[in-house]
Design an enzyme around this catalytic site. Structure first.
Site, PDB file in Angstrom:
ATOM      1  CG  MET A  97      35.206  39.454  51.081  1.00 24.07           C
ATOM      2  SD  MET A  97      36.203  39.260  49.565  1.00 24.07           S
ATOM      3  CE  MET A  97      37.860  39.430  50.215  1.00 24.07           C
ATOM      4  CG  LEU A 100      28.550  46.891  45.586  1.00 27.66           C
ATOM      5  CD1 LEU A 100      29.219  48.211  45.226  1.00 27.66           C
ATOM      6  CD2 LEU A 100      27.892  46.984  46.960  1.00 27.66           C
ATOM      7  CG  HIS A 116      40.522  40.693  41.509  1.00 26.81           C
ATOM      8  ND1 HIS A 116      39.603  39.950  42.239  1.00 26.81           N
ATOM      9  CD2 HIS A 116      41.245  39.796  40.786  1.00 26.81           C
ATOM     10  CE1 HIS A 116      39.759  38.669  41.956  1.00 26.81           C
ATOM     11  NE2 HIS A 116      40.748  38.548  41.075  1.00 26.81           N
TER      12      HIS A 116
HETATM   13  C1  GAR Z   1      42.693  41.845  49.278  1.00 24.70           C
HETATM   14  O1  GAR Z   1      43.705  41.002  48.801  1.00 24.70           O
HETATM   15  C2  GAR Z   1      41.753  42.232  48.155  1.00 24.70           C
HETATM   16  O2  GAR Z   1      42.394  42.424  46.941  1.00 24.70           O
HETATM   17  C3  GAR Z   1      40.865  41.019  48.100  1.00 24.70           C
HETATM   18  O3  GAR Z   1      40.650  40.676  49.452  1.00 24.70           O
HETATM   19  C4  GAR Z   1      41.774  41.091  50.233  1.00 24.70           C
HETATM   20  C5  GAR Z   1      41.292  41.961  51.365  1.00 24.70           C
HETATM   21  O4  GAR Z   1      42.328  42.279  52.252  1.00 24.70           O
HETATM   22  N1  GAR Z   1      39.656  41.283  47.400  1.00 24.70           N
HETATM   23  C6  GAR Z   1      39.091  40.426  46.561  1.00 24.70           C
HETATM   24  O5  GAR Z   1      39.513  39.315  46.363  1.00 24.70           O
HETATM   25  C7  GAR Z   1      37.827  40.941  45.886  1.00 24.70           C
HETATM   26  N2  GAR Z   1      37.627  40.243  44.651  1.00 24.70           N
HETATM   27  P1  GAR Z   1      42.242  43.508  53.244  1.00 24.70           P
HETATM   28  O6  GAR Z   1      40.934  43.376  54.011  1.00 24.70           O
HETATM   29  O7  GAR Z   1      43.426  43.328  54.145  1.00 24.70           O
HETATM   30  O8  GAR Z   1      42.319  44.766  52.446  1.00 24.70           O
END
Ligand code: GAR
Length: 211
Positions: A97, A100, A116
């Protein structure tokens, strides 16, 4: 497999639950990432459950928290130090989150990928992440969403798309039910697949350069 010096070393960057990390670990155990090996899991949060998943799988972990640095460049340097120490060749952002900085992006050109939870170029960009994406999707009334794996460049969610998978939005979906569907029907499938593809390409390049 371990004796193959060309196996591509993967670092996975996480911040939370780590279900995408788990999908990568499961794919590795199942032989679906034959040319890659996860050697490091770096978390931007010290209490991320992803760290437990990594430890359970016997993978080395590191924690680098933005709040411990006054400047973004110091945070980037600390991440770079961990990546270099682990000799990572591929960096997978799996629910990471933080954004970079250019030092990392430059050092790992075309070697950083991100998952994403939408069909880029919809519902993406700065400030659009996690559950917010699914809330925006439902509020917009679109009937199809999904997930995207893309290369990371200096534009948030702006790098070249590698894989996408669509998921239907049901009338009664909530942000939470939609998030869970997008994960299980799309993210957990395309992230290991894209990681395997990238490792295969880097592995093949190493073999041809050594001949
Ligand atoms: C996931 O849905 C991923 O795609 C999203 O956060 C979640 C993490 O879940 N990422 C973003 O939104 C980045 N732009 P996880 O920790 O269970 O993998």
């Amino acid at each position: 497999m371990l004796s193959d010096v060309n196996i591509v070393k993967i670092a996975v960057l996480v911040s939370g639950n780590g279900s995408n990390l788990q999908a990568l670990i499961d794919a590795q155990i199942g032989g679906d990432i034959p040319k890659g090996k996860i050697v490091m899991v770096l978390s931007s949060c010290s209490d991320a459950y992803a760290l437990v998943r990594a430890q359970n799988a016997g993978i080395e972990t590191a924690v680098v928290q933005r709040k411990n640095f006054t400047q973004g460049s110091q945070f980037d340097n600390a991440i770079l130090t961990v990546l270099r120490q682990s000799e990572a060749e591929v960096v997978v952002l799996a629910g990471f989150m933080s954004i970079l900085g250019s030092d990392i992006i430059d050092e790992f050109q075309n070697r950083i990928i991100n998952v994403h939870p939408s069909l880029i170029p919809s519902f993406c960009g700065k400030g659009c992440y996690g559950i917010k994406v699914h809330r925006d999707v439902i509020n917009s009334g679109v009937k199809v969403t999904g997930a995207t794996v893309h290369f990371v460049n200096e534009i948030p969610d702006g790098g070249k798309i590698i894989l996408q998978k669509a998921v239907d939005v049901a009338e009664d979906d909530t942000p939470e039910t939609l998030q869970s569907k997008v994960m299980s029907q799309a993210e957990w499938i395309i992230l290991p697949k894209a990681t395997a593809q990238l490792c295969e390409k880097i592995y093949d390049d190493k073999i041809s350069n050594s001949n």
